[in-house]
Design a protein around this motif. Structure first.
Motif, mmCIF file in Angstrom:
data_model
loop_
_atom_site.group_PDB
_atom_site.id
_atom_site.type_symbol
_atom_site.label_atom_id
_atom_site.label_comp_id
_atom_site.label_asym_id
_atom_site.label_seq_id
_atom_site.Cartn_x
_atom_site.Cartn_y
_atom_site.Cartn_z
ATOM 1 N N ARG A 1 0.807 -1.218 0.000
ATOM 2 C CA ARG A 1 0.000 0.000 0.000
ATOM 3 C C ARG A 1 0.841 1.269 0.000
ATOM 4 O O ARG A 1 0.427 2.291 -0.492
ATOM 5 N N HIS A 2 2.001 1.219 0.597
ATOM 6 C CA HIS A 2 2.776 2.435 0.802
ATOM 7 C C HIS A 2 3.601 2.837 -0.416
ATOM 8 O O HIS A 2 4.179 3.906 -0.432
ATOM 9 N N ARG A 3 3.651 1.974 -1.433
ATOM 10 C CA ARG A 3 4.488 2.276 -2.586
ATOM 11 C C ARG A 3 3.923 3.403 -3.424
ATOM 12 O O ARG A 3 4.616 4.331 -3.777
ATOM 13 N N CYS A 4 2.650 3.329 -3.720
ATOM 14 C CA CYS A 4 2.057 4.364 -4.559
ATOM 15 C C CYS A 4 0.555 4.419 -4.262
ATOM 16 O O CYS A 4 -0.151 3.425 -4.415
ATOM 17 N N PHE A 5 0.084 5.575 -3.844
ATOM 18 C CA PHE A 5 -1.323 5.694 -3.467
ATOM 19 C C PHE A 5 -2.248 5.505 -4.663
ATOM 20 O O PHE A 5 -3.296 4.892 -4.543
ATOM 21 N N THR A 6 -1.886 6.024 -5.821
ATOM 22 C CA THR A 6 -2.781 5.900 -6.981
ATOM 23 C C THR A 6 -2.909 4.457 -7.427
ATOM 24 O O THR A 6 -3.987 4.031 -7.827
ATOM 25 N N VAL A 7 -1.822 3.702 -7.366
ATOM 26 C CA VAL A 7 -1.895 2.280 -7.721
ATOM 27 C C VAL A 7 -2.804 1.557 -6.747
ATOM 28 O O VAL A 7 -3.640 0.737 -7.143
ATOM 29 N N PHE A 8 -2.679 1.876 -5.458
ATOM 30 C CA PHE A 8 -3.534 1.246 -4.454
ATOM 31 C C PHE A 8 -4.998 1.614 -4.674
ATOM 32 O O PHE A 8 -5.876 0.759 -4.594
ATOM 33 N N ALA A 9 -5.281 2.875 -4.981
ATOM 34 C CA ALA A 9 -6.666 3.304 -5.180
ATOM 35 C C ALA A 9 -7.275 2.638 -6.407
ATOM 36 O O ALA A 9 -8.445 2.229 -6.387
ATOM 37 N N ASN B 1 -13.015 -4.185 -5.448
ATOM 38 C CA ASN B 1 -14.394 -4.011 -4.988
ATOM 39 C C ASN B 1 -15.390 -4.387 -6.083
ATOM 40 O O ASN B 1 -16.392 -5.056 -5.829
ATOM 41 N N PHE B 2 -15.117 -3.954 -7.315
ATOM 42 C CA PHE B 2 -16.012 -4.268 -8.424
ATOM 43 C C PHE B 2 -16.055 -5.772 -8.681
ATOM 44 O O PHE B 2 -17.124 -6.339 -8.909
ATOM 45 N N GLN B 3 -14.917 -6.432 -8.624
ATOM 46 C CA GLN B 3 -14.883 -7.867 -8.883
ATOM 47 C C GLN B 3 -15.582 -8.660 -7.780
ATOM 48 O O GLN B 3 -16.205 -9.680 -8.055
ATOM 49 N N ILE B 4 -15.514 -8.189 -6.540
ATOM 50 C CA ILE B 4 -16.229 -8.854 -5.451
ATOM 51 C C ILE B 4 -17.736 -8.720 -5.650
ATOM 52 O O ILE B 4 -18.483 -9.693 -5.501
ATOM 53 N N VAL B 5 -18.191 -7.513 -5.999
ATOM 54 C CA VAL B 5 -19.622 -7.302 -6.237
ATOM 55 C C VAL B 5 -20.090 -8.142 -7.419
ATOM 56 O O VAL B 5 -21.161 -8.762 -7.386
ATOM 57 N N THR C 1 -13.820 5.069 -10.849
ATOM 58 C CA THR C 1 -14.700 4.476 -9.852
ATOM 59 C C THR C 1 -15.807 3.734 -10.579
ATOM 60 O O THR C 1 -16.523 4.315 -11.393
ATOM 61 N N TYR C 2 -15.908 2.468 -10.314
ATOM 62 C CA TYR C 2 -16.914 1.646 -10.979
ATOM 63 C C TYR C 2 -18.298 2.016 -10.465
ATOM 64 O O TYR C 2 -18.488 2.231 -9.270
ATOM 65 N N PRO C 3 -19.285 2.084 -11.356
ATOM 66 C CA PRO C 3 -20.628 2.477 -10.924
ATOM 67 C C PRO C 3 -21.284 1.375 -10.088
ATOM 68 O O PRO C 3 -21.035 0.188 -10.289
ATOM 69 N N LEU C 4 -22.128 1.805 -9.147
ATOM 70 C CA LEU C 4 -22.907 0.917 -8.283
ATOM 71 C C LEU C 4 -22.040 -0.066 -7.505
ATOM 72 O O LEU C 4 -22.437 -1.197 -7.267
ATOM 73 N N THR C 5 -20.847 0.373 -7.093
ATOM 74 C CA THR C 5 -19.940 -0.486 -6.357
ATOM 75 C C THR C 5 -19.658 0.119 -4.989
ATOM 76 O O THR C 5 -19.008 1.158 -4.897
ATOM 77 N N PRO C 6 -20.131 -0.523 -3.921
ATOM 78 C CA PRO C 6 -19.841 0.004 -2.581
ATOM 79 C C PRO C 6 -18.409 -0.346 -2.171
ATOM 80 O O PRO C 6 -17.784 -1.237 -2.749
ATOM 81 N N ASP C 7 -17.901 0.342 -1.184
ATOM 82 C CA ASP C 7 -16.567 0.034 -0.655
ATOM 83 C C ASP C 7 -16.686 -1.158 0.295
ATOM 84 O O ASP C 7 -17.196 -1.042 1.407
ATOM 85 N N ILE C 8 -16.221 -2.303 -0.162
ATOM 86 C CA ILE C 8 -16.303 -3.518 0.641
ATOM 87 C C ILE C 8 -15.023 -3.698 1.443
ATOM 88 O O ILE C 8 -15.053 -4.036 2.610
ATOM 89 N N ILE C 9 -13.878 -3.459 0.806
ATOM 90 C CA ILE C 9 -12.611 -3.605 1.521
ATOM 91 C C ILE C 9 -11.953 -2.250 1.694
ATOM 92 O O ILE C 9 -12.235 -1.307 1.031
#
Length: 85
Positions: free
Chosen positions: A12-20, A27-31, A77-85
């Motif tokens: 996570r600490h390497r690059c914030f944009t990659v993490f985001a 999240n989209f794949q889990i949904v 940001t994928y549409p209709l995708t809640p923040d699960i993790i």
């Protein structure tokens, strides 16, 4: 839809944009996985027969859009995708 493991989520600490970007993708794949399991159960009621191809097309379209946005350096940001993790 199976995807290769994304090891960038572990650092996570390497690059914030990659993490985001990876956070939104996961999240989209889990949904989508949850929706596919529900559609597979609904195959017995003949509703899932229509839902499974629709979910596949939705996955293909949104992943392609997300790939293009990520290659431009944007966070999609994928549409209709809640923040699960």
């Amino acid at each position: 839809m199976l995807h290769r493991p994304n090891y960038q989520l572990l650092d996570r600490h390497r690059c914030f944009t990659v993490f985001a970007k990876n956070h939104a993708k996961l999240n989209f794949q889990i949904v989508l996985f949850i929706a596919t399991v529900i559609a597979a159960i609904l195959v017995f009621a003949f509703i899932g027969i229509l839902l499974l191809p629709i979910l596949g097309i939705i996955d293909l379209i949104f992943v392609l859009i997300g790939t293009v946005k990520a290659s431009n350096g944007e966070i999609y940001t994928y549409p209709l995708t809640p923040d699960i993790i």
